[in-house]
Each structure stands twice: as C-alpha cells, then as structure tokens.
Design an enzyme around this catalytic site. Structure first.
Site, short mmCIF file in Angstrom:
data_model
loop_
_atom_site.label_atom_id
_atom_site.label_comp_id
_atom_site.label_asym_id
_atom_site.label_seq_id
_atom_site.Cartn_x
_atom_site.Cartn_y
_atom_site.Cartn_z
N TRP A 1 0.80 -1.22 0.00
CA TRP A 1 0.00 0.00 0.00
C TRP A 1 0.83 1.26 0.00
O TRP A 1 0.30 2.36 -0.06
CB TRP A 1 -0.91 0.02 1.23
CG TRP A 1 -0.19 -0.35 2.50
CD1 TRP A 1 -0.18 -1.59 3.09
CD2 TRP A 1 0.67 0.47 3.30
NE1 TRP A 1 0.63 -1.58 4.21
CE2 TRP A 1 1.17 -0.32 4.35
CE3 TRP A 1 1.09 1.81 3.22
CZ2 TRP A 1 2.04 0.17 5.33
CZ3 TRP A 1 1.95 2.30 4.18
CH2 TRP A 1 2.43 1.49 5.22
N LYS B 1 -3.28 -8.62 -7.47
CA LYS B 1 -4.02 -8.44 -6.20
C LYS B 1 -3.36 -7.30 -5.44
O LYS B 1 -2.29 -7.43 -4.87
CB LYS B 1 -3.99 -9.71 -5.35
CG LYS B 1 -5.09 -9.64 -4.30
CD LYS B 1 -4.74 -10.01 -2.89
CE LYS B 1 -3.78 -9.29 -2.08
NZ LYS B 1 -4.28 -8.13 -1.32
N SER C 1 6.22 -7.08 2.64
CA SER C 1 7.11 -7.33 3.78
C SER C 1 7.85 -8.65 3.65
O SER C 1 7.40 -9.57 2.95
CB SER C 1 6.28 -7.34 5.07
OG SER C 1 5.40 -8.44 5.04
N THR D 1 5.74 -11.74 4.72
CA THR D 1 4.85 -12.29 3.69
C THR D 1 5.67 -12.97 2.60
O THR D 1 5.27 -14.02 2.09
CB THR D 1 3.95 -11.17 3.11
OG1 THR D 1 3.28 -10.52 4.18
CG2 THR D 1 2.94 -11.71 2.13
N TYR E 1 4.26 -21.14 -0.28
CA TYR E 1 3.12 -21.41 -1.18
C TYR E 1 3.62 -21.87 -2.55
O TYR E 1 3.04 -22.77 -3.17
CB TYR E 1 2.26 -20.16 -1.36
CG TYR E 1 1.46 -19.75 -0.14
CD1 TYR E 1 1.23 -20.64 0.91
CD2 TYR E 1 0.91 -18.48 -0.05
CE1 TYR E 1 0.49 -20.26 2.02
CE2 TYR E 1 0.17 -18.09 1.06
CZ TYR E 1 -0.04 -18.99 2.09
OH TYR E 1 -0.78 -18.61 3.19
N GLU F 1 10.34 -8.57 -3.78
CA GLU F 1 10.90 -7.26 -3.37
C GLU F 1 10.36 -7.01 -1.97
O GLU F 1 9.19 -6.64 -1.81
CB GLU F 1 10.44 -6.14 -4.31
CG GLU F 1 10.87 -6.31 -5.76
CD GLU F 1 12.31 -5.94 -5.99
OE1 GLU F 1 12.84 -5.11 -5.23
OE2 GLU F 1 12.92 -6.49 -6.92
N CYS F 2 11.19 -7.25 -0.96
CA CYS F 2 10.67 -7.22 0.41
C CYS F 2 11.19 -6.01 1.19
O CYS F 2 11.53 -4.99 0.61
CB CYS F 2 11.00 -8.53 1.10
SG CYS F 2 10.27 -9.96 0.27
N CYS G 1 10.24 1.70 1.27
CA CYS G 1 11.05 0.50 1.50
C CYS G 1 12.54 0.83 1.62
O CYS G 1 13.24 0.21 2.39
CB CYS G 1 10.81 -0.51 0.38
SG CYS G 1 11.10 0.16 -1.26
N GLU H 1 12.54 -3.48 10.38
CA GLU H 1 11.88 -2.44 9.60
C GLU H 1 10.70 -1.91 10.41
O GLU H 1 9.88 -2.70 10.90
CB GLU H 1 11.38 -3.03 8.28
CG GLU H 1 10.78 -1.98 7.37
CD GLU H 1 10.32 -2.56 6.05
OE1 GLU H 1 9.59 -3.57 6.07
OE2 GLU H 1 10.68 -1.99 5.00
P1 NAD Z 1 2.50 -6.95 3.42
O1 NAD Z 1 3.54 -7.99 3.23
O2 NAD Z 1 1.71 -6.94 4.66
O3 NAD Z 1 1.43 -7.01 2.24
C1 NAD Z 1 1.84 -6.91 0.89
C2 NAD Z 1 0.81 -7.61 0.03
O4 NAD Z 1 0.81 -8.99 0.34
C3 NAD Z 1 -0.63 -7.11 0.23
O5 NAD Z 1 -1.30 -7.08 -1.00
C4 NAD Z 1 -1.20 -8.18 1.14
O6 NAD Z 1 -2.61 -8.29 1.01
C5 NAD Z 1 -0.51 -9.42 0.62
N1 NAD Z 1 -0.45 -10.53 1.57
C6 NAD Z 1 -0.35 -10.47 2.92
N2 NAD Z 1 -0.34 -11.73 3.44
C7 NAD Z 1 -0.44 -12.58 2.40
C8 NAD Z 1 -0.48 -14.00 2.28
N3 NAD Z 1 -0.43 -14.81 3.33
N4 NAD Z 1 -0.57 -14.54 1.03
C9 NAD Z 1 -0.62 -13.76 -0.06
N5 NAD Z 1 -0.61 -12.41 -0.01
C10 NAD Z 1 -0.51 -11.83 1.21
O7 NAD Z 1 3.24 -5.55 3.19
P2 NAD Z 1 2.60 -4.10 3.31
O8 NAD Z 1 2.42 -3.78 4.75
O9 NAD Z 1 1.43 -4.01 2.39
O10 NAD Z 1 3.74 -3.19 2.67
C11 NAD Z 1 4.84 -2.74 3.38
C12 NAD Z 1 6.03 -3.62 3.09
O11 NAD Z 1 6.32 -3.59 1.70
C13 NAD Z 1 7.29 -3.13 3.77
O12 NAD Z 1 7.96 -4.24 4.31
C14 NAD Z 1 8.10 -2.53 2.63
O13 NAD Z 1 9.49 -2.51 2.83
C15 NAD Z 1 7.72 -3.42 1.50
N6 NAD Z 1 8.02 -2.79 0.22
C16 NAD Z 1 9.11 -3.21 -0.47
C17 NAD Z 1 9.47 -2.60 -1.68
C18 NAD Z 1 10.67 -3.06 -2.46
O14 NAD Z 1 10.83 -2.64 -3.61
N7 NAD Z 1 11.51 -3.90 -1.90
C19 NAD Z 1 8.67 -1.56 -2.17
C20 NAD Z 1 7.56 -1.16 -1.45
C21 NAD Z 1 7.23 -1.79 -0.24
#
Ligand code: NAD
Length: 500
Positions: A166, A190, A244, A247, A254, A266-267, A301, A399
């Site tokens: 988000w 998604k 993250s 995830t 999976y 990309e985490c 990130c 983080e």
């Molecule tokens: P998140 O991991 O909570 O969610 C990301 C996505 O994964 C969402 O669409 C969520 O619905 C989905 N998701 C969550 N659990 C899941 C599951 N069990 N199975 C499948 N999909 C699932 O992350 P967030 O809070 O939305 O975003 C913040 C994170 O994103 C931070 O860790 C940030 O560093 C990272 N991020 C990384 C980059 C990069 O380029 N490395 C860029 C932007 C954000």
C-alpha cells in the site's frame, strides 16, 4: 481553480466516482467472494470504499481468463513494437487521469497530494521507459555448424500473479505489471487491501488503451484470503511480490507447496546512511537525510533509517537534523502544502509508537519527536530521531515503516561498513562523502541493490533511467528496472534447427 489551494482537492475528492468492483476479463464485475472489507482514510477514519474480497471462484476466473488470453495470443503473440505502442497510450492515460489516481492513493493511505501527484507522473515515466526498452532487446544467434541454426530466446512466463503493498499503490503496481505485460505475459494483480482503488482504475485505463480482455485482471481482497489463493494457484507461472519480508517467506512456502512457480520478491529494508568525514555542505546533507526517511511518513522501502555518522560530525549533524525534523509541516494530505501525512493505518501507527517506546524504555535518547501528533489527530506520528540505541536493538534491526530513525557514531570507515552490513536486510544504502575513491570501495561492499552516493535512495531516482536493482539477503531477490527488470519476466529458451 488553482490546484495548490486546499479546497480544490477536497472538492475533487467529493466528486470522485469510486468503483470498487473487481476487473475481470475486460470489465468490472460484481463478486461475492469471502465478503467485503472497508478501506479507511487514515486522516479522518472515514470509509473510502467497501470492497469485495475475491474468493476461490473469482481467483480461478481471473487466472483462467489470463491463461486463455495468453494462449489465444492477442497480446502475447504481438510484436514488441505493437505492445510498446499500446503501453505509450497507457502512459498518456495515466497522465491524463493523474488527479483522480493521486486522490485515490491519498484518500486510501494518506500520502500528501503533493507527493501523490508527482508519483503518478513518475509511474507514467516508467511506462514510457519500458515501452522504449522493450524495442531494444535483442535475441541471440549462436555460433554453430553451417548446417545448424541455434537461437537463444527469451519467452514470457505465461500467467504472472502480482501482489502489491500500500505504500506507493499506483507506482508499485505499474512498476510491477508493466514490464510483465511488455514481455507478453498476462497478469492477475491483487493490490493491497489498504489501497486497491488506483489499481482497479489502472485496469480500466489499460483496457481502454488497448490491452485486450484477460491480459490484465485486478482482484481486490485480503492477503490471507485472495492473496493466498493466487499464490497457491496451480496455473500461475510466476509470482511477483512487493511487500514485507514476513509475507515473502510465506509466499516461498506457497510456491513450494503448489507448482514451483517462479518467484520475484521485493521485500523489506532497514537501509543505512553512512556519513563520512569529507563532506560538502552539512546543512544540505542534514536536509536530504531527513527528507529520505520522513518522506511518505517513512513508509518507503528504501528509507535510510540507520544513520551512521563519523564521530566528528555526529553532534553537528544531529543538531541540524533535529531542527529540520521539528520544522516538518504535518497536515491534511489534501492540503498541497502538507509535507507529512498520517501513517497509513491505525495498525501502522501502533507499530511505530511501540518500537519507539521499546527503544526509549531500554535507555535510548529520543532527540526529536517520539510521540503521536495529538494536534493533528488521525494516524499522525511526529518525525522522530533516536540516539544512543545499541545497533543490535530491534529498533535498529527491524523495519519499522514510519518517520523514525536511529543515529549512531562510528570511528572508521571499516567500522561503518561493518555496522551497515550487520543487519538481516540488504535493500539499499547511501553514502555521503566527496572522497570518491572511498565511496567506490564502500559502495561495492555494502549490502543493497541501489547504492546512492550524496543522494538519498528513492524507488525511482529522478536523475537516472534504466537502472536495474536486485535486493540482497532477506530483502528478496529478482531484478527490477532496466533491461534486467524486463528479462525477469521471461525464461531462457534455446531453439536449434538442423538445416540439412
Ligand atoms: P505486506 O507484506 O503486509 O502485504 C503486501 C501484500 O501482500 C498485500 O497485498 C497483502 O494483502 C498481501 N499478503 C499479505 N499476506 C499474504 C499471504 N499470506 N498470502 C498472499 N498475499 C498476502 O506488506 P505491506 O504492509 O502491504 O507493505 C509494506 C512492506 O512492503 C514493507 O515491508 C516494505 O518494505 C515493502 N516494500 C518493499 C518494496 C521493495 O521494492 N523492496 C517496495 C515497497 C514496499
């Protein structure tokens, strides 16, 4: 009306027509799925939209539609030139609809409109860059006997599942799906449950620009429901995820449990900023470092949240940073003068507050901020700097994803490098120095995909195009950006002809 004046944006927001329906096979569709969820404006707690959480039937339908489109070839079999022409139309559409897209992101996750608007323009630039590069890729004719012809080809994966976060909703969706589409794949996206609306509009605009039905489907839903079903799906060939690390780990399981789909992850990050002796303007460096971690309320990130400073500059830099942090202008995201909006959700606010409390209660010194912004209300947190916190403390190792950072002194470049790499993440790093010999040595050894010298790491630095980056360690794997970022959405294939 002048777009920099606040009422303009509130008026535009009140006139928005919000369509929360899923986009499957070229049209918006009503779905029942698991039920519904709300997206909430973190500025005032208002419900922005009630969205469907797609279930097994919708995920199957979207994947089947993408598979059919891929096999039928109305996109996958077109030439790169033809695909790039459609993508250029999409870039125009993003720019023509930038106010609406920026508003949707701002309402759903609180990004100030002053950042959300340029973000859409950067996204349009990414689409143009991809459209240009896809025409420059070449395949390889291999040295072989005169009676044979051998080719190294790159072929699309097929159906790509994309899962996005988000923090930059539209930008990340574009950065992920456009390279995949450019290489001929079909995509099922998604988006994050916190901010799905701009991705749904992206699908409308892509379809209107000429992306055929089924080539891009967007299915809103909760991660643990819709996201899980997409990631476990047996007919998804590649899963491209930004989010993250936790995830990311689940998605690897999976992929293993289902069909060994290819993964691009990309985490998260916890990136260092290393401030070395030989500096130019300390004020400018303080300004840039502060901007680097409070921009988008620190929900970036690559934010440089471990600030490592040569001992001689430690106090003067900290003083300058504190002055700038205290002067940050928090406010309503729809006020064009606002620099700092709320955090994206109450959960995020709680996490940031608890991590700062953990540092404080273990003896760290909070030198700026360190509390909710009571005057602002909503999910606002004051920009924060924490000193005297051990580098091994979770505050410096995990983080946090808020406008908070820790600052520590070092006594030698070697010690700085040791501290910088003493962290599980490896997303990005920044060095501040005019000693380019030293910077070159350190840039090669520090963990991180993008390493910037005398500029903060941004997801898309404005001064360069075509950069390819790949995270290290638990920040993930797989290239993004540039030529390598296109090839990531393909597989290598070798074709040999015996001619005689
Ligand atoms: P998140 O991991 O909570 O969610 C990301 C996505 O994964 C969402 O669409 C969520 O619905 C989905 N998701 C969550 N659990 C899941 C599951 N069990 N199975 C499948 N999909 C699932 O992350 P967030 O809070 O939305 O975003 C913040 C994170 O994103 C931070 O860790 C940030 O560093 C990272 N991020 C990384 C980059 C990069 O380029 N490395 C860029 C932007 C954000």
């Amino acid at each position: 009306m002048n777009p920099t004046v606040q009422p303009h944006w509130h008026q535009r927001a009140s006139q928005l027509h919000i369509d929360p329906r899923a986009f499957i096979h070229g049209e918006r569709v009503d779905v029942h799925g698991w039920g519904r969820f709300n997206s909430i404006n973190p500025q005032d707690g208002a419900i922005v939209a009630s969205l469907p959480s797609c279930g097994q039937a919708e995920v199957d339908r979207a994947v089947e539609s993408s598979r059919k489109a891929f096999q039928q070839g109305s996109w996958s079999q077109r030439s790169p030139y033809e695909r790039s022409r459609v993508l250029l139309k999409l870039a125009d559409a993003l720019e023509n609809n930038q106010e609406e897209l920026a508003l949707l992101d701002s309402l759903e996750m609180g990004m100030p409109i002053s950042s959300a608007l340029p973000d859409i323009q950067v996204a349009a630039g990414i689409v143009r860059g991809v459209a240009e590069r896809v025409n420059q890729l070449s395949e390889q004719l291999l040295p072989s006997a005169p009676s044979t012809l051998a080719l190294n080809l790159r072929v699309p994966h097929g159906v790509v599942g994309a899962i996005t976060p988000w923090n930059f909703p539209l930008y990340v969706a574009v950065a992920k799906i456009v390279p995949a589409l450019a290489m001929g794949n079909s995509v099922v996206l998604k988006p994050s449950e916190l901010a799905s609306l701009s991705s749904l509009r992206l699908a409308d605009l892509a379809h209107a620009a000429g992306i055929p039905a089924g080539v891009l489907n967007v299915i809103p839903g909760l991660g643990t429901e819709t996201g899980r079903l997409l990631a476990l799906h047996m007919d998804v060939d590649c899963l491209s995820f930004t989010g993250s690390t936790n995830t990311g780990r689940v998605l690897m399981q999976y992929a293993a449990q289902s069909n060994l789909k290819a993964l691009l992850l990309e985490c998260g990050g916890k990136s260092p900023q290393i401030v070395l002796d030989d500096l130019g303007d300390l004020d400018a460096v303080a300004e840039a470092i502060v901007h680097g971690y409070v921009w988008n309320s620190g929900q970036v990130c690559v934010a440089g949240t471990r600030i490592l400073v040569t001992r001689k500059l430690y106090t003067p830099l900290m003083e300058r940073m504190v002055a700038r942090l205290d002067a940050q202008r928090s406010g309503d995201p729809l006020d064009a003068a606002t620099q700092l909006g709320p955090l994206a959700s109450a959960v995020q606010l709680e996490r940031v507050a608890s991590m700062v409390e953990a540092a404080r209660s273990s003896g760290a010194k909070v030198v700026a901020g360190g509390a909710r912004d009571e005057a602002m209300g909503g999910c606002h947190y004051r920009p924060t700097l924490v000193a005297e916190v051990p580098h091994s403390h979770p505050f410096m190792q995990e983080e946090i994803f808020g406008p908070v950072a820790g600052i520590l002194p070092f006594d030698s470049p070697e010690q700085a490098l040791h501290l910088a790499n003493d962290c599980q993440f490896g997303l990005a790093a920044t060095l501040w120095t005019r000693d380019f010999y030293l910077a070159n040595q350190m840039a090669r050894r520090v963990h991180g995909g993008p390493v910037t010298v005398n500029a903060v790491a941004r997801p898309a630095p404005g001064f360069v195009t075509g950069a390819s980056v790949e995270p290290a360690r638990v920040s993930g794997f797989g290239s993004e950006g540039g030529m390598a970022g296109l090839l990531a959405y393909t597989r290598a294939k070798n074709v040999q002809f015996r001619l005689a």
